[in-house]
Design a protein around this motif. Structure first.
Motif, PDB file in Angstrom:
ATOM      1  N   GLN A 227      -2.197  -7.926  -3.107  1.00  0.00           N
ATOM      2  CA  GLN A 227      -0.776  -7.836  -2.782  1.00  0.00           C
ATOM      3  C   GLN A 227      -0.420  -6.423  -2.345  1.00  0.00           C
ATOM      4  OE1 GLN A 227       0.779  -9.038  -6.586  1.00  0.00           O
ATOM      5  NE2 GLN A 227       0.903 -11.189  -6.006  1.00  0.00           N
ATOM      6  N   ALA A 228       0.617  -6.289  -1.551  1.00  0.00           N
ATOM      7  CA  ALA A 228       1.057  -4.978  -1.083  1.00  0.00           C
ATOM      8  C   ALA A 228       1.683  -4.196  -2.238  1.00  0.00           C
ATOM      9  CB  ALA A 228       2.068  -5.137   0.052  1.00  0.00           C
ATOM     10  N   PRO A 229       1.369  -2.912  -2.369  1.00  0.00           N
ATOM     11  CA  PRO A 229       1.962  -2.122  -3.452  1.00  0.00           C
ATOM     12  C   PRO A 229       3.441  -1.848  -3.197  1.00  0.00           C
ATOM     13  CG  PRO A 229       0.622  -0.731  -2.038  1.00  0.00           C
ATOM     14  CD  PRO A 229       0.403  -2.142  -1.573  1.00  0.00           C
ATOM     15  N   LEU A 230       4.177  -1.590  -4.286  1.00  0.00           N
ATOM     16  CA  LEU A 230       5.603  -1.284  -4.214  1.00  0.00           C
ATOM     17  C   LEU A 230       5.764   0.226  -4.297  1.00  0.00           C
ATOM     18  CD1 LEU A 230       6.767  -3.997  -6.790  1.00  0.00           C
ATOM     19  CD2 LEU A 230       6.683  -4.218  -4.292  1.00  0.00           C
ATOM     20  N   VAL A 231       6.045   0.879  -3.171  1.00  0.00           N
ATOM     21  CA  VAL A 231       6.168   2.335  -3.146  1.00  0.00           C
ATOM     22  C   VAL A 231       7.412   2.717  -2.354  1.00  0.00           C
ATOM     23  CG1 VAL A 231       3.664   2.671  -3.292  1.00  0.00           C
ATOM     24  CG2 VAL A 231       4.746   2.572  -1.059  1.00  0.00           C
TER      25      VAL A 231
END
Length: 705
Positions: A227-231
């Motif tokens: 999954q895409a990281p939350l940044v």
């Protein structure tokens, strides 16, 4: 799976169990009731007990299931209280028949010099008393200790901690995960480790993760799941790379980055490219060297489709100069341009409020108005921290104390000019109004008296989880006539010598007295004896007879005399017990333990808490969570007297935000439709159904966003 179950038991004091099968006949599954009562009796021997709902649910399970579960639960709570190891004492009759210090050394010296075999074992050169044969090792077995002590006689005031019935394991794990992940305050290192385990086990993630370190741990789990990281900042990407490499997500220590797979490199660079705007690239310089090392692993030149990410590494190498917000603000303040500094900080309300004291001292009349506007955009933790800071500026302070994330503390004189009292009072009112506006509706609120003086957990980084742990600055009542603190450690690879000591001071923090391996006893305290090797584990104790105490301040300390620091030893923990004067028993009795927690950190002197006598003769504990740097070896209580007294006094005299004040704000937001909430140290057995319980371990859930 058992690790997750143990986390739920020790952190929430709940036993996860699946719900009862509808239509099943109670007690029809075998000898579950008998096994449940046997488990309850075993738990009671270490100071725990099953709640009525838990006991009833266990009775409906097959006996073999109860036995297997009981073994795991008993192991978890024994570790929580420190009863998973054998606690021997150097002097077998402790606290009785402990010799005078000089008498002990003279006797040991006489035995060594008159014994022809022992004399040959002495090293050449000047005589080292610590190297005398037989010193520092147990002169008797644990079985001998058992035989020398009478059975422990329970009393009504002994600790009995209730274990409640939980939901199924998946539900309990998810609830604990969301509680830690969504915390508004930084977590302890142990909680960050637990968060990683929970994140890997839970399929979903909370929508809001306010603390950056927590976000890094969860992002590592997301990346592993594809999954895409939350940044939303460049530093978030650096923390994520550290988490993936098993490094320090707080960025306090450098991480040795591992080799990333191509898919991971692409994901990290893509995330960095999305946040590496000119306004945010200034943050790269703060961790320049770590960015350089990360660039060597990510090979950004192989991904021309991410030009913004490449610019971040150019900033790290000094090819591209991008000043940070802090540097621009510092330059403006140094030049006396307070208005410019305020304009720069308007985009970062939290940063403005953290600098409010400095800005107010400039005398610029625009500062209070800018601060009043900034409170609506700052986090609840920043508002509470500023509230505590300003209330401590109402009166002059004898000194200032600074504590970092590791519990390291240092003090300095307070040379700041006073702030205008009207401005302080106005800002306190603004803060209280904004904090109150953000608080939840807890309905009918009940606060146990023992919770009123618990400090709000504005940071838990220096607080290792354990039994009975409270935030720094909290106060708790001490019952009983005898106070006994203990330390246990077991070395990992080299001989390790820890020493337990107690410093006693008068009300003015002077007239020092102490008990340690250099002074076995004074008029009201006794030391159990010095152990210098812990290959199989070692325990030391100090007894304090509170009614006889001639000093109103008692500060237990744990010193690394030689060998491994706390975070390298195989095991190291501290705690204290209380007893009545007439109670017998072993030196360590789990039912008498009030507090136990691991020791950790690179400091060589630990100050967990201080014990203070009030004017009415009652005693209370003040929680410190401090680690002094100390010396590499040979730390003694005599060498830390001045620093210990200064730092303890600074914390004791500080006006911390406590639950009593916080509850007064919560009640203004409570309505009859909000249900019922109980704030308590431990959940009582007679709680009405549907009552929300807030204990010190979940108090962080009330810190507003």
């Amino acid at each position: 799976m058992h690790t997750l179950e143990s986390l739920v038991v020790t952190r929430r004091l709940r036993v996860p169990l699946p719900p009862a099968t509808p239509g099943a006949e109670p007690g029809a599954t075998g000898w579950g009731e008998t096994a449940a009562r046997q488990l309850d009796a075993a738990l009671l021997s270490v100071g725990f007990k099953c709640s009525a709902p838990l006991l009833a649910r266990l009775a409906d399970l097959p006996g073999a299931v109860v036995v297997d579960l009981g073994i795991r639960v008993l192991d978890a709570v024994r570790g929580l209280v420190g009863d998973h190891v054998r606690h021997n004492a150097y002097f077998i009759d402790f606290p009785r028949n402990v010799p005078d210090t000089i008498e002990f050394w003279v006797g040991l010296l006489r035995e060594s010099l008159l014994d022809p075999v022992a004399v040959t074992q002495l090293p050449p050169g000047p005589l080292n008393l610590l190297s005398l044969p037989g010193y520092g090792v147990y002169p008797h077995s644990y079985a001998d200790l058992l035989a020398a002590h009478a059975e422990f006689v329970p009393r009504a005031g002994d600790r009995v901690t209730l274990l409640d019935l939980g939901a199924d394991l998946d539900t309990e794990v998810r609830e604990l995960y969301f509680s830690l992940a969504a915390a508004e305050t930084p977590l302890a290192a142990e909680d960050l480790t637990a968060l990683g385990l929970l994140a890997a086990a839970c399929p979903g993630h909370p929508e809001r993760i306010p603390v950056r370190e927590n976000r890094a741990i969860i992002n590592a789990a997301r990346l592993a799941a594809g999954q895409a990281p939350l940044v939303d900042s460049v530093t978030d990407v650096l923390r994520l790379a550290c988490a993936c490499s098993g490094g320090d997500v707080t960025l306090a220590t450098p991480t040795r980055f591992r080799s990333f797979r191509r898919a991971e490199r692409r994901a990290l660079l893509q995330a960095l490219d999305g946040v590496a705007t000119p306004a945010k690239l200034g943050d790269v310089g703060r961790y320049r060297e770590q960015w350089k090392r990360l660039g060597e692993r990510l090979h950004p030149h192989e991904y021309p489709q991410f030009p913004a990410a490449a610019r971040a590494f150019e900033v790290a190498r000094g090819v591209l100069a991008v000043p940070s917000l802090d540097s621009r603000v510092e330059a403006a303040l140094a030049a006396g341009r307070t208005g410019e500094a305020i304009s720069l900080l308007e985009s970062a309300p939290g940063a403005l409020l953290r600098r409010l004291d400095q800005l107010l001292r400039s005398g610029d009349p625009a500062v209070p108005q800018a601060a009043a506007h900034a409170v609506t955009g700052a986090s609840g933790r920043v508002l509470l921290s500023l509230r505590e800071h300003l209330q401590n500026r109402l009166l002059p302070a004898a000194g200032r104390i600074f504590v970092n994330r590791y519990g390291r503390a240092w003090t300095a004189g307070d040379a700041r000019p006073p702030l205008d009292l009207d401005v302080i009072e106005t800002m306190l009112a603004v803060l209280d109004e904004e904090i109150t506006r953000r608080l939840p509706d807890l309905g009918e609120l009940t606060v146990d008296p023992d919770m009123l003086r618990v400090a709000l957990p504005l940071s838990a980084k220096a607080v290792a989880p354990g039994l009975g742990m409270l935030p720094r600055g909290s106060e708790s009542r001490i019952d009983g006539e005898l106070l006994r603190f203990f330390v246990h450690w077991r070395q990992a690879a080299q001989r390790t010598d820890y020493d337990l000591g107690a410093l006693m001071l008068d009300a003015a923090y002077g007239d020092p007295s102490h008990v340690s391996w250099t002074n076995y006893a004074n008029s009201f305290a006794t030391y159990s004896g010095d152990l210098t090797d812990a290959a199989d584990g070692a325990s030391e104790f100090i007894d304090v007879r509170l009614r006889e105490a001639t000093h109103p301040i008692v500060i237990p300390q744990v010193f690394v005399y030689a060998g491994e620091p706390y975070d390298e030893a195989a095991e190291a923990f501290f705690g204290f017990m209380t007893r009545d004067a007439a109670q017998e028993g072993l030196p360590f009795e789990p039912r008498a333990v009030r507090m136990k927690s691991d020791l950790r950190g690179s400091g060589r002197v630990a100050l967990p808490l201080a014990f203070l006598r009030a004017g009415d003769g009652t005693w209370r504990a003040k929680w410190l969570h401090l680690y002094l740097r100390g010396f590499p070896n040979f730390n003694l209580i005599e060498g830390t007297l001045g620093r210990t007294a200064t730092q303890v006094r600074a914390i004791v005299e500080r006006d911390h935000l406590q639950v009593g004040w916080f509850a007064s704000l919560l009640r203004t937001r409570s309505t009859p439709d909000g249900g019922a909430t109980r704030l308590c140290l431990t959940p009582p057995a007679d709680l009405p159904a549907g009552t929300r319980v807030i204990t010190p371990s979940t108090l962080h859930e009330l810190i507003p966003a």
